[in-house]
Write a protein that holds these residues in place. Structure first.
Motif, mmCIF file in Angstrom:
data_model
loop_
_atom_site.group_PDB
_atom_site.id
_atom_site.type_symbol
_atom_site.label_atom_id
_atom_site.label_comp_id
_atom_site.label_asym_id
_atom_site.label_seq_id
_atom_site.Cartn_x
_atom_site.Cartn_y
_atom_site.Cartn_z
ATOM 1 N N LYS A 43 -26.700 17.072 -39.091
ATOM 2 C CA LYS A 43 -27.557 17.030 -37.899
ATOM 3 C C LYS A 43 -27.522 18.284 -37.043
ATOM 4 O O LYS A 43 -28.351 18.454 -36.163
ATOM 5 C CB LYS A 43 -27.140 15.840 -37.020
ATOM 6 C CG LYS A 43 -27.439 14.498 -37.665
ATOM 7 C CD LYS A 43 -26.985 13.372 -36.758
ATOM 8 C CE LYS A 43 -27.142 12.026 -37.462
ATOM 9 N NZ LYS A 43 -26.333 10.988 -36.832
ATOM 10 N N THR A 44 -26.526 19.139 -37.245
ATOM 11 C CA THR A 44 -26.402 20.262 -36.299
ATOM 12 C C THR A 44 -26.330 21.621 -36.990
ATOM 13 O O THR A 44 -27.289 22.382 -36.985
ATOM 14 C CB THR A 44 -25.162 20.062 -35.404
ATOM 15 O OG1 THR A 44 -24.038 19.782 -36.249
ATOM 16 C CG2 THR A 44 -25.358 18.926 -34.420
ATOM 17 N N VAL A 45 -25.187 21.922 -37.561
ATOM 18 C CA VAL A 45 -24.971 23.231 -38.206
ATOM 19 C C VAL A 45 -24.204 23.003 -39.508
ATOM 20 O O VAL A 45 -23.638 21.931 -39.709
ATOM 21 C CB VAL A 45 -24.138 24.178 -37.292
ATOM 22 C CG1 VAL A 45 -24.846 24.453 -35.990
ATOM 23 C CG2 VAL A 45 -22.752 23.620 -37.031
ATOM 24 N N TRP A 116 -24.992 30.124 -33.049
ATOM 25 C CA TRP A 116 -25.456 28.809 -33.506
ATOM 26 C C TRP A 116 -25.895 27.916 -32.358
ATOM 27 O O TRP A 116 -26.717 27.016 -32.548
ATOM 28 C CB TRP A 116 -24.403 28.134 -34.379
ATOM 29 C CG TRP A 116 -24.416 28.713 -35.758
ATOM 30 C CD1 TRP A 116 -23.626 29.715 -36.227
ATOM 31 C CD2 TRP A 116 -25.297 28.361 -36.840
ATOM 32 N NE1 TRP A 116 -23.956 30.018 -37.526
ATOM 33 C CE2 TRP A 116 -24.976 29.196 -37.931
ATOM 34 C CE3 TRP A 116 -26.323 27.427 -36.984
ATOM 35 C CZ2 TRP A 116 -25.638 29.119 -39.160
ATOM 36 C CZ3 TRP A 116 -26.989 27.345 -38.207
ATOM 37 C CH2 TRP A 116 -26.652 28.190 -39.279
ATOM 38 N N SER A 117 -25.386 28.150 -31.159
ATOM 39 C CA SER A 117 -25.860 27.390 -29.999
ATOM 40 C C SER A 117 -27.323 27.755 -29.738
ATOM 41 O O SER A 117 -28.122 26.908 -29.345
ATOM 42 C CB SER A 117 -25.017 27.692 -28.764
ATOM 43 O OG SER A 117 -23.703 27.220 -28.962
ATOM 44 N N ASP A 118 -27.659 29.031 -29.951
ATOM 45 C CA ASP A 118 -29.055 29.456 -29.789
ATOM 46 C C ASP A 118 -29.923 28.890 -30.907
ATOM 47 O O ASP A 118 -31.049 28.473 -30.682
ATOM 48 C CB ASP A 118 -29.161 30.987 -29.798
ATOM 49 C CG ASP A 118 -28.530 31.597 -28.555
ATOM 50 O OD1 ASP A 118 -28.275 30.834 -27.606
ATOM 51 O OD2 ASP A 118 -28.284 32.819 -28.534
ATOM 52 N N LYS A 119 -29.377 28.922 -32.116
ATOM 53 C CA LYS A 119 -30.154 28.533 -33.303
ATOM 54 C C LYS A 119 -30.366 27.024 -33.409
ATOM 55 O O LYS A 119 -31.383 26.582 -33.915
ATOM 56 C CB LYS A 119 -29.420 29.006 -34.570
ATOM 57 C CG LYS A 119 -30.125 30.140 -35.280
ATOM 58 C CD LYS A 119 -29.479 30.420 -36.627
ATOM 59 C CE LYS A 119 -28.361 31.452 -36.514
ATOM 60 N NZ LYS A 119 -27.966 31.983 -37.827
ATOM 61 N N SER A 120 -29.373 26.250 -32.968
ATOM 62 C CA SER A 120 -29.422 24.803 -33.164
ATOM 63 C C SER A 120 -29.261 24.043 -31.842
ATOM 64 O O SER A 120 -28.134 23.807 -31.393
ATOM 65 C CB SER A 120 -28.324 24.392 -34.155
ATOM 66 O OG SER A 120 -28.086 23.013 -34.092
ATOM 67 N N PRO A 121 -30.377 23.654 -31.215
ATOM 68 C CA PRO A 121 -30.301 22.903 -29.949
ATOM 69 C C PRO A 121 -29.435 21.643 -30.028
ATOM 70 O O PRO A 121 -28.683 21.375 -29.090
ATOM 71 C CB PRO A 121 -31.763 22.578 -29.637
ATOM 72 C CG PRO A 121 -32.539 23.655 -30.330
ATOM 73 C CD PRO A 121 -31.775 23.969 -31.579
ATOM 74 N N PRO A 122 -29.469 20.863 -31.142
ATOM 75 C CA PRO A 122 -28.593 19.677 -31.202
ATOM 76 C C PRO A 122 -27.108 20.043 -31.126
ATOM 77 O O PRO A 122 -26.299 19.309 -30.537
ATOM 78 C CB PRO A 122 -28.906 19.051 -32.566
ATOM 79 C CG PRO A 122 -30.205 19.625 -33.004
ATOM 80 C CD PRO A 122 -30.351 20.957 -32.340
ATOM 81 N N GLU A 125 -26.392 20.847 -27.545
ATOM 82 C CA GLU A 125 -26.370 19.618 -26.754
ATOM 83 C C GLU A 125 -25.066 18.853 -26.908
ATOM 84 O O GLU A 125 -24.513 18.357 -25.938
ATOM 85 C CB GLU A 125 -27.522 18.698 -27.189
ATOM 86 C CG GLU A 125 -28.737 18.798 -26.301
ATOM 87 C CD GLU A 125 -29.965 18.212 -26.981
ATOM 88 O OE1 GLU A 125 -29.876 17.046 -27.436
ATOM 89 O OE2 GLU A 125 -30.983 18.926 -27.074
ATOM 90 N N LEU A 126 -24.592 18.769 -28.147
ATOM 91 C CA LEU A 126 -23.346 18.048 -28.401
ATOM 92 C C LEU A 126 -22.188 18.720 -27.658
ATOM 93 O O LEU A 126 -21.364 18.049 -27.021
ATOM 94 C CB LEU A 126 -23.066 17.991 -29.907
ATOM 95 C CG LEU A 126 -21.785 17.272 -30.345
ATOM 96 C CD1 LEU A 126 -21.702 15.859 -29.797
ATOM 97 C CD2 LEU A 126 -21.694 17.236 -31.870
ATOM 98 N N ILE A 127 -22.144 20.040 -27.716
ATOM 99 C CA ILE A 127 -21.083 20.768 -26.999
ATOM 100 C C ILE A 127 -21.208 20.502 -25.496
ATOM 101 O O ILE A 127 -20.215 20.212 -24.818
ATOM 102 C CB ILE A 127 -21.150 22.280 -27.304
ATOM 103 C CG1 ILE A 127 -20.760 22.525 -28.769
ATOM 104 C CG2 ILE A 127 -20.215 23.075 -26.385
ATOM 105 C CD1 ILE A 127 -20.951 23.937 -29.248
ATOM 106 N N ALA A 128 -22.429 20.575 -24.984
ATOM 107 C CA ALA A 128 -22.655 20.341 -23.551
ATOM 108 C C ALA A 128 -22.207 18.932 -23.151
ATOM 109 O O ALA A 128 -21.606 18.737 -22.091
ATOM 110 C CB ALA A 128 -24.125 20.551 -23.219
ATOM 111 N N ASP A 129 -22.470 17.946 -24.042
ATOM 112 C CA ASP A 129 -22.054 16.559 -23.765
ATOM 113 C C ASP A 129 -20.543 16.449 -23.651
ATOM 114 O O ASP A 129 -20.024 15.801 -22.752
ATOM 115 C CB ASP A 129 -22.528 15.620 -24.892
ATOM 116 C CG ASP A 129 -24.013 15.287 -24.732
ATOM 117 O OD1 ASP A 129 -24.548 15.566 -23.643
ATOM 118 O OD2 ASP A 129 -24.609 14.786 -25.700
#
Length: 314
Positions: A43-45, A116-122, A125-129
């Protein structure tokens, strides 16, 4: 009754170790585990990316939570009848070599995290959560990741302080001094590894700018100075823009490429440092000029300023 100074420091070591293990738990059991779970679910990277970001944090976490912290706690509980921590720290020291890998990988990990934070919004988001949780104390993942990098210097400082405050007749004296020496060696080892890695990294970038010429690429070279310079032509009474790379063993006299495909510079001449002579020329027409004469040939060069000229001559 006033607690002895050395006991206060030993307690501070225990308290900071407990806080540190909590931080490692957050990195390994929360961030790494959850990011890995999502990566595996596709789902992410890629999973590889998560592994590369966290390097060997799991081993570091296990070592501190299952071995060093419990041993330290046991020592502090027995302090009154057996005031010593030197022996436990001696057991710790060799394992701190595990940090070499983490520390060496740190810059790359932060780069990957950003990219990868730039490349993959999900992923972002998970990190931000996770960062919003109370356990993160309003700090970013990057901030938490820096903690292991700073831990070894912290041990060194606390232990230095501890040894300084120990009474001369303390039963822990010999052990603590030996432990400090071991920690010092590990810290030096990890700093040297970082410095060497940076040097090779910078060297490689220089070789790429030069177009990777076979006979120039050598990992043992050291770049001493580089920069633009004017070549004085006495015949035509003019100067032309050149670029110098001075290594410990050679001077590369280059021409900036107009069309940059791959390399930035074309190496025009390679001079051995061995047997090279350098002197200032007092040329009124071309100020800040100096002469470089080597086995291959002699160059008359003009620097941008007095300061720049002196730096090159030096």
């Amino acid at each position: 009754i006033q607690e002895p100074e050395e006991k206060k420091i030993a307690l501070e070591l225990l308290e900071t170790e407990q806080a540190y293990v909590n931080r490692l738990h957050l990195l390994d059991q929360v961030f790494y585990t959850e990011l890995m779970r999502e990566a595996k679910a596709g789902k992410t990277v890629p999973e590889e990316v998560v592994k590369m970001i966290f390097s060997n944090i799991s081993s570091i976490y296990q070592f501190h939570s299952e071995f060093f912290l419990p041993e330290l706690r046991k020592r502090m509980e027995d302090w009154n009848c057996n005031p010593r921590i030197g022996d436990v720290i001696q057991k710790l020291a060799p394992f701190l070599k595990m940090y070499g890998e983490y520390v060496k990988n740190f810059d790359k990990a932060v780069e990957l995290l950003t990219a990868w934070s730039d490349k993959s919004p999900p992923f972002q988001e998970l990190i931000a959560d996770i960062q919003k949780r109370k356990v993160c104390a309003n700090l970013t993942l990057q901030h938490h990741m820096l903690e292991p990098v700073q831990r070894i210097p912290r041990y060194e400082l606390l232990l230095k302080d501890y040894v300084r405050k120990l009474p001369p007749e303390s039963p822990d004296r010999a052990d603590a001094e030996k432990a400090l020496e071991m920690i010092f060696m590990v810290a030096k080892h990890s700093n040297a590894a970082i410095a060497e890695m940076e040097r090779l990294q910078n060297l490689w970038v220089v070789y790429q700018r030069l177009g990777l010429e076979d006979d120039i690429v050598d990992p043992s070279n050291e770049l001493i100075k580089e920069g633009p310079i004017q070549k004085v032509s006495t015949r035509s009474n003019s100067t032309s823009e050149k670029y110098l790379f001075l290594f410990n063993n050679m001077l590369l006299y280059c021409v900036p490429k107009v069309i940059q495909v791959g390399a930035e510079f074309q190496v025009h001449l390679r001079m051995d440092v061995d047997g090279m002579k350098v002197r200032e020329l007092n040329d009124t027409q071309f100020p800040h000029t100096f002469l470089v004469s080597g086995k291959q040939r002699t160059l008359e060069l003009q620097a941008r300023s007095e300061e720049d000229m002196n730096a090159w001559i030096k």
